[in-house]
Scaffold this active site. Structure first.
Site, mmCIF file in Angstrom:
data_model
loop_
_atom_site.group_PDB
_atom_site.id
_atom_site.type_symbol
_atom_site.label_atom_id
_atom_site.label_comp_id
_atom_site.label_asym_id
_atom_site.label_seq_id
_atom_site.Cartn_x
_atom_site.Cartn_y
_atom_site.Cartn_z
ATOM 1 N N CYS A 192 1.483 -8.178 1.018
ATOM 2 C CA CYS A 192 1.269 -6.926 1.746
ATOM 3 C C CYS A 192 -0.203 -6.719 2.095
ATOM 4 O O CYS A 192 -0.995 -6.311 1.242
ATOM 5 C CB CYS A 192 1.802 -5.765 0.928
ATOM 6 S SG CYS A 192 1.566 -4.171 1.729
ATOM 7 N N CYS A 247 -1.377 -3.083 1.841
ATOM 8 C CA CYS A 247 -1.671 -2.623 0.478
ATOM 9 C C CYS A 247 -2.947 -3.267 -0.066
ATOM 10 O O CYS A 247 -3.753 -2.604 -0.705
ATOM 11 C CB CYS A 247 -0.538 -2.990 -0.488
ATOM 12 S SG CYS A 247 1.115 -2.920 0.169
ATOM 13 N N ASP A 248 -3.114 -4.552 0.159
ATOM 14 C CA ASP A 248 -4.147 -5.297 -0.571
ATOM 15 C C ASP A 248 -5.300 -5.812 0.280
ATOM 16 O O ASP A 248 -6.284 -6.327 -0.265
ATOM 17 C CB ASP A 248 -3.500 -6.508 -1.276
ATOM 18 C CG ASP A 248 -2.485 -6.063 -2.329
ATOM 19 O OD1 ASP A 248 -2.661 -4.970 -2.875
ATOM 20 O OD2 ASP A 248 -1.540 -6.813 -2.589
#
Ligand code: NAP
Length: 309
Positions: free
Chosen positions: A132, A135-136
């Site tokens: 992701c 997200c990261d």
């Protein structure tokens, strides 16, 4: 018989729990094999509204669980493997055990497809391998990263990562992208993105701290192997929705996602059965959109039960 059974304890399931519990429906939430869902495998969630400093994924899900429990949601572990929605009384089976409900909210989520190569599991979630970019990605500022895949997700992740990373290497197993034309063109034109064609990733290599430092790849045309240095490996080879028990019962698309009725995000083809979150959403797949669908499904279930009375 239960008023509402909710399948799944990700953002969609817990939010449906909060809403149906506050409507005094005393929902029963059935927990599968990943309690708390995909977010429990993420270190930090920085894009869930309301947490300006970000929040640990596990903590966010624990908060949602407590919030659902506070209003009377009940929890039970059960992996549903078969359903019978042919009558108004819906039956759900977990092996020998069965549950009955007037309404069902399916929020079983989806799991990222993984490569199944050495190093991938060991470094997954915080040590350099992730699925992701949203997200990261920000954790890889000024670093070189690799994205694996050739679809819209891989292109989208690559383009997103160019905001942070010094270089993005996209590794694809064929010589042509599967992605939509506009996404492919943008990706190929970007100066920070290099594409390595016809190649399979064979291993993720770790540094002395156990974090990713490189991948080995094999050219599928000439079988030569080589190494690409990178701090992050973003795997974007599609998702697998957890919808097997509903095959032949509810409408699924070619990729196995549950398809809601037209003009609705959450109503399935069976009255009283609703879908929410990643098991029915291949387009957004965000915690907040799953929570939104959980809320919609809960309100629909509440209205449907009220109409029946
Ligand atoms: P996808 O379209 O199924 O693409 C998966 C990619 O991963 C393909 O290029 C495939 O290679 C590759 N792949 C699959 N298994 C692999 C393996 N074991 N090893 C190496 N490569 C592998 O999945 P997606 O990109 O997640 O997209 C899913 C759906 O969501 C699509 O309908 C897509 O259009 C949509 N989507 C849309 C957007 C957008 O419009 N902004 C963004 C994301 C997703 P091959 O090409 O060789 O099969």
């Amino acid at each position: 018989m239960e008023n509402v059974i909710i399948l799944g304890t990700g953002c969609a399931g817990f939010t449906a729990g909060i809403y149906t519990a506050r409507a005094n429906l005393e929902p029963l939430i059935l927990e599968g094999d990943l309690p708390g869902g995909q977010l429990t495998t993420t270190s930090e969630v920085e894009n869930f509204p309301g947490f300006p400093e970000g929040i640990d994924g596990f903590m966010l899900m624990d908060n949602l669980r407590k919030q659902a429990a506070r209003f009377g949601s009940r929890f039970e572990s059960a992996l549903i493997d078969r359903v019978d929605f042919s009558e108004e009384r819906k039956i759900l089976y977990a092996g020998e055990k069965s549950f009955e409900a007037r309404t069902v909210i399916i929020a079983t989520g989806a799991g990222p497809r993984l490569l199944g190569i050495p190093g991938e599991k060991e470094m997954y979630g915080g040590k350099g391998v992730t699925t992701c970019a949203t997200c990261d990605g920000a954790f890889y500022r000024d670093m070189d990263v690799v994205v694996v895949g050739g679809g819209d997700s891989a292109c989208e992740e690559s383009l997103f990562l160019t905001r942070f990373c010094s270089k993005v290497t996209l590794v694809h197993r064929r010589d042509e992208l599967r992605a939509s034309r506009i996404m492919a063109e943008r990706t190929l034109a970007h100066e920070k993105i290099e594409v390595i064609w016809d190649s399979a990733v064979e291993e993720v290599l770790a540094d002395e701290d156990g974090k990713a430092k490189a991948i080995t790849i094999r050219n599928l045309k000439n079988q030569e192997t080589s190494r690409v240095s990178c701090k992050g490996v973003f795997i974007a080879i599609g998702h697998v929705p957890n919808t097997k028990p509903f095959e032949g019962v509810l409408e699924l698309d070619d990729n196995g996602y549950l398809v809601p009725e037209q003009n609705s995000m959450v109503r399935s083809s069976v009255p009283g059965v609703y879908v929410a979150g990643d098991c029915a959403d291949h387009a957004y797949r965000q915690a907040i959109t799953a929570a939104g669908m959980g809320c919609q499904a809960a309100i629909e279930a509440e209205r449907w039960l009220a109409e029946k009375e």
